[in-house]
Each structure stands twice: as C-alpha cells, then as structure tokens.
Scaffold this motif. Structure first.
Motif, PDB file in Angstrom:
ATOM      1  N   ALA A  56     -19.810  44.606  10.854  1.00 40.59           N
ATOM      2  CA  ALA A  56     -21.139  44.063  11.152  1.00 40.59           C
ATOM      3  C   ALA A  56     -22.174  45.180  11.212  1.00 40.59           C
ATOM      4  N   ASP A  58     -25.603  44.056  10.863  1.00 40.54           N
ATOM      5  CA  ASP A  58     -26.792  43.200  10.796  1.00 40.54           C
ATOM      6  C   ASP A  58     -27.729  43.398  11.991  1.00 40.54           C
ATOM      7  N   HIS A  59     -27.465  44.408  12.799  1.00 46.85           N
ATOM      8  CA  HIS A  59     -28.216  44.602  14.045  1.00 46.85           C
ATOM      9  C   HIS A  59     -29.725  44.709  13.827  1.00 46.85           C
ATOM     10  N   MET A  87     -20.968  42.428   6.734  1.00 49.19           N
ATOM     11  CA  MET A  87     -21.853  41.433   7.353  1.00 49.19           C
ATOM     12  C   MET A  87     -23.214  42.067   7.582  1.00 49.19           C
ATOM     13  N   ARG A 108     -26.191  37.372   6.831  1.00 48.17           N
ATOM     14  CA  ARG A 108     -26.892  36.785   7.991  1.00 48.17           C
ATOM     15  C   ARG A 108     -28.118  36.042   7.505  1.00 48.17           C
ATOM     16  N   GLN A 143     -26.557  32.472  13.865  1.00 46.93           N
ATOM     17  CA  GLN A 143     -26.384  32.705  15.297  1.00 46.93           C
ATOM     18  C   GLN A 143     -26.603  31.379  16.019  1.00 46.93           C
ATOM     19  N   VAL A 175     -21.920  32.019  14.608  1.00 45.82           N
ATOM     20  CA  VAL A 175     -21.800  33.161  15.529  1.00 45.82           C
ATOM     21  C   VAL A 175     -22.174  32.694  16.937  1.00 45.82           C
ATOM     22  N   LYS A 205     -17.385  33.274  14.860  1.00 43.44           N
ATOM     23  CA  LYS A 205     -17.347  34.614  15.462  1.00 43.44           C
ATOM     24  C   LYS A 205     -17.639  34.459  16.949  1.00 43.44           C
ATOM     25  N   GLY A 227     -17.197  42.673  18.352  1.00 38.47           N
ATOM     26  CA  GLY A 227     -16.894  43.921  19.054  1.00 38.47           C
ATOM     27  C   GLY A 227     -17.653  44.066  20.355  1.00 38.47           C
ATOM     28  N   GLY A 228     -18.980  43.933  20.280  1.00 37.97           N
ATOM     29  CA  GLY A 228     -19.812  44.168  21.460  1.00 37.97           C
ATOM     30  C   GLY A 228     -20.140  45.638  21.611  1.00 37.97           C
ATOM     31  N   GLY A 254     -19.084  46.026  14.949  1.00 29.31           N
ATOM     32  CA  GLY A 254     -20.170  46.870  14.493  1.00 29.31           C
ATOM     33  C   GLY A 254     -20.164  48.197  15.224  1.00 29.31           C
ATOM     34  N   ARG A 255     -20.763  48.193  16.437  1.00 30.41           N
ATOM     35  CA  ARG A 255     -20.950  49.456  17.168  1.00 30.41           C
ATOM     36  C   ARG A 255     -19.645  50.195  17.438  1.00 30.41           C
TER      37      ARG A 255
END
Ligand code: R5P
Length: 294
Positions: A56, A58-59, A87, A108, A143, A175, A205, A227-228, A254-255
């Motif tokens: 991910a 897409d932030h 993503m 997204r 989302q 999501v 998700k 993930g978070g 992602g992170r």
C-alpha cells in the motif's frame, strides 16, 4: 430490515470447518463469479499459495507526501521483486510506475478528505470505472466508514462502485476504515467486514484483532490485513504471521514496509510468511540474515 428486539448473540462460527462453497476456484467465496472476475482475482491471489502480498502506497490521497514515500518513483519499483499487488492512486501509478512492471494493480478510487480535516469519513468516488479499466486495475479500492459520520455516503460510494465494476467484471476491495474514536474489536470488525462483503465486495481489507479467526469465518470473501503504524520489524512479522494463521489470505502493508530501514528485505520476509509458510521467528531470522551486518 430485521427486527432488532430480542436479537441473539451470534456465536456459531464453525471455525474448524472449511468454507462451504469453495469447489474448484482458489479464492474464497468467488467460485460463482465469471471468468473475468476470476482472472483479475487470480492476478491478485497466487493460485498456488492462495495468498497475496499487497504493497500500500496510497497514503498521499489524504496525507500528501508521507515519510518514506517522498519519492514514489524510487521507493516503489525497488520493491517489485517482493510484492504481488501495488495499491495506489491513479496519479501515483501513472506518473511513477512503469507499465511493464508485471504487477497487479489495486487502484484506490475513493477520496475526498485530507489530514487537515477532523472528520475523514466523508469521501466521494474520485475515479470512474472507465478510467479504472484504462489503468487495467485488477481491483478498485473503496474506503468504507462503518459506524462513522460518513457511513451512509461511504456505503453509497461502495455500492455504486460495485454496481459499475460488476458490469466489467472488476473486483472491488472494500477497505475498513478505523477512525480515532472507533473501537478496534472483533465485534466491530465482524460487523464492518460482513456489511462490506454483503454489499458485494470481493476482497476486504481490515485489521488484525483478538478472535480474528471468527472475523474470517464470518466473512464470505477473502480478508487481507492492513499494516497500520510502523512497528519494530519483529512485531510486524508477528502481526503478519498471526494474520495468516488466523485465516487472512494476505497482507496489505504500507508503513511497515516503506518506513523500514531495509524495506526490500522486510517485504521479502513478509512474502516468506504469506507464500511459503514461514513462522514469524523464521521470517525474522531470514530478515536478519538478509540485512547481514547492515
Ligand atoms: C488504508 O486504509 C489505506 O489504504 C491507507 O492509505 C494505507 O493502505 C495504509 O497502509 P498502512 O497503514 O499499512 O501504512
């Protein structure tokens, strides 16, 4: 609508029993779909392991430039060997991802807020189905804010996207959003994942939680775990392992990948858990060996 009076507590999840309508196709709950849907889903979920590693990035759709993603053109291609699905937003993908990358695309399509807002739960559909098809998206991501102020409009966004996507056999990834005031309990995740699946999303998700097996059992389509915030690598690998053990069909991190000092090695370690049955301890050893003395 069912009468809310005298509701019984749901508890009979048969978590030891396989899903009842699986038959030949390897993606849960998707056996009755048509060829085009199954082709897209097979691009996402490996037919051998049944699982997927999504990355991910897409932030930027609400956070703008994010720590670790300042240069999408440099960060994302480096990870291609370790991930199955990218993503991202259409702007990021069109400008920074080579079309010959050979990766599946989770596009997204919902947007409409920024981190300057207090309430992020009001979104619109920012990318229409025609442009998603032009991007050759294997799924489109919406989302969904169950229990938040924007619940009605986000279910409207989700439903409209599913209606449009079904015309062209494009799967929808729903999501589950978690606002700062929202509970992260199995009760909430059972509610949110099930509502999104019943709206017709083909992939959900969501987040890992206690009793995750029950969340998975009650959701008739595959779950990938988000993930978070960035965790130490050891903890992130444990999260990945517990998710797969609990029945998730993949990770969408992602992170925990792009903010790792060794992002490629971290992505490969997650891949070992997702596709090769590594435990978290084995994956951590693999990660440490991969980074060597660095
Ligand atoms: C999640 O709901 C959104 O798609 C995020 O923009 C992103 O996927 C979050 O990824 P992570 O929490 O793993 O950094």
């Amino acid at each position: 609508m069912a009468d809310k009076d005298g509701l019984k507590v749901a508890k009979d999840y048969h978590i030891d029993e396989d899903f009842g309508n699986q038959k030949a196709f390897h993606v849960k709950g998707c056996n009755n779909l048509d060829w085009g849907m199954k082709k897209h889903l097979s691009n996402i979920f490996d037919p051998k392991s049944g699982n997927t590693v999504m990355f991910a990035f897409d932030h930027g759709y609400f956070m703008g430039s994010t720590a670790g993603l300042e240069r999408l053109d440099l960060v994302v291609p480096k990870l291609f060997p370790a991930v199955d699905v990218l993503m991202g937003t259409r702007g990021a993908i069109r400008s920074c991802i080579p079309p010959n990358c050979g990766k599946s695309i989770a596009l997204r399509v919902s947007s409409g807020s920024s981190m300057l807002n207090d309430d992020l739960s009001h979104e619109v559909i920012a990318v229409d189905m025609e442009d998603s098809i032009r991007m050759n998206a294997d799924c489109v991501a919406v989302q969904t804010f169950i229990g938040a102020d924007g619940q009605l409009s986000s279910i409207d966004n989700l439903s409209r996207t599913i209606n449009a996507a079904n015309r062209y056999s494009v799967p929808v990834l729903g999501v589950v959003a978690v606002g700062k005031d929202m509970e992260r309990t199995d009760r909430f995740f059972k509610l949110a994942t099930r509502i999104i699946a019943e709206m017709g999303a083909s992939i959900i998700k969501t987040y890992y939680c206690d009793n995750f097996e029950e969340v998975v059992a009650a959701c008739p389509v595959p779950i990938v775990v988000a993930g978070g915030k960035k965790l130490p690598e050891e903890e992130a690998l444990t999260l990945a392992y517990r998710s797969i053990q609990g029945g998730a069909k993949g990770l969408d991190m992602g992170r925990n990948i792009f903010q790792s000092e060794h992002s490629l090695e971290m992505a490969f370690a997650i891949r070992k858990i997702v596709h090769e049955g590594f435990t978290d301890k084995e994956a951590l050893e693999f990660y440490k060996d991969s980074i060597g003395g660095r």
